[in-house]
Design a protein around this motif. Structure first.
Motif: not given
Length: 396
Positions: A354-380
């Protein structure tokens, strides 16, 4: 006619005649026995009935049998104590042990074989092989000339000299002559990257590998190759087998990448399987960065070490595996429950799937907000739902 053996009934009958008043000399002459024998019968069977005499004879026979068994057991134990510190694994060692017991205890070959549980056909076997004296001498000369050569290279040299010999025979003669090359200390290992590896906040960016060991009810040991996604805490693979080589690790990782995609980095310790040439060649061909932790620092591979602890505590210590197939079935069921049913405290008590599915949704949303470009954040990954500045600074 002299009687050589009297039954209990006959002995009791003679004693009854003596009790009736018959003289000892007349009884002895009548039954063809000596007076001393008659006195011995009186001492042994005097006052007994026939049934009691039979019972006494049976007890004496049983006592004599037990004494013989005890003497045999003590003799066998004495022979085994003398062979206590000798290894009796090979047929030659068993033949030597049987000969030693025969000379020491003066027993038969059959009994000596029974003491050490050896087959008589093995002890009596006479080898029909040639002694290969010339070949052994030539092999020793080559080994002394090439002190760091193993049997494979020595086999090639023998073939170059025109000796027709099988590689397995070369190996056998090599070991029988005691020519094994000792491994030098300080063997160089794959060093890899020693810098602390950052933890990305996106799935499938870093995997961790490690082995965990257990044994079945039969005593046979097996190991499990565990592959964990450091971000989502998912168990991507748990491969149990009795032996897992570097080539097997490469094969399992190739199948996993075909199903899930290529990771950004793989983290492992410096085990021989994980630092083998097969793994290093595969990393170069697949263009995957492989991070090796510092020797003696298991905390640098804490994600998979924690997973191994959960597996041992919740599965391995609680289950008695009857076979390798049973272990595979139980481990697969536990991994499925771990990914989809078991709450993970580091993920806010969500399941890894479930956590992985949630992260994939967050990643897809951030890609749409950034116009198709997003960096890979470094965090826990545990703090991916709390991305305030203070939390990011605390986790590096």
């Amino acid at each position: 006619m002299k009687r050589t053996r009297f039954t209990e009934e006959q002995i009791i009958g003679v004693l009854k005649e003596a009790e009736a008043g018959a003289k000892t000399a007349e009884l002895a002459r009548k039954h063809g026995i000596s007076e001393a024998t008659l006195y011995n019968w009186k001492a042994k069977y005097g006052g007994l009935e026939v049934s009691e005499a039979k019972r006494l004879r049976a007890l004496e026979d049983e006592n004599a049998k037990l004494k013989r068994l005890l003497a045999d057991a003590m003799l066998d134990n004495a022979g085994l104590k003398d062979l206590l510190f000798k290894k009796m694994v090979t047929p030659a060692a068993k033949r030597e042990a049987v000969a030693h017991l025969q000379a020491l205890l003066d027993v038969s070959e059959r009994r000596a074989c029974r003491v050490i549980a050896a087959d008589r056909s093995v002890v009596r076997y006479a080898s029909r092989r040639d002694d290969d004296a010339g070949l052994r001498e030539k092999l020793r000369d080559l080994a002394h000339q090439r002190r760091r050569f193993g049997y494979r290279r020595l086999h090639i040299l023998l073939r170059r000299d025109g000796v027709t010999i099988n590689r397995k025979k070369t190996q056998r003669l090599y070991h029988e002559e005691g020519l094994t090359v000792r491994r030098r200390k300080g063997r160089k290992r794959a060093v890899g990257c020693r810098a602390p590896a950052p933890v990305p906040a996106l799935p499938n960016q870093r995997w961790s590998l490690d082995f965990v060991h257990d044994q079945m009810a039969t005593g046979r040991r097996f190991r499990v190759l565990n592959v964990v996604d450091d971000v989502t805490r998912e168990c991507l693979a748990a491969v149990p087998d009795t032996s897992i080589s570097g080539k097997r690790v490469v094969r399992e990782l190739t199948d996993l990448i075909a199903r899930r995609g290529k990771p950004g980095m793989i983290v492992s310790d410096n085990g021989t399987e994980l630092t083998s040439n097969a793994v290093l060649e595969w990393c170069g061909a697949a263009k995957i960065e492989w991070h090796y932790t510092t020797p003696g620092k298991p905390t640098q591979n804490a994600f998979v070490e924690s997973f191994n602890g959960r597996m041992r505590d919740e599965l391995l210590n609680e289950t008695l595996f009857t076979s390798l197939a049973h272990a595979r079935e139980k481990i697969a069921a536990w991994v499925d429950d771990y990914n989809t049913g078991r709450p993970h405290s580091a993920l806010g008590y969500a399941t890894p799937a479930a956590f992985a599915a949630d992260l994939r949704k967050q990643g897809a949303a951030s890609l749409r907000i950034a116009g198709g470009y997003a960096t890979q954040p470094l965090a826990s990954p545990a703090l991916s739902r709390n991305n305030d500045a203070e939390a990011l600074i605390a986790t590096g």
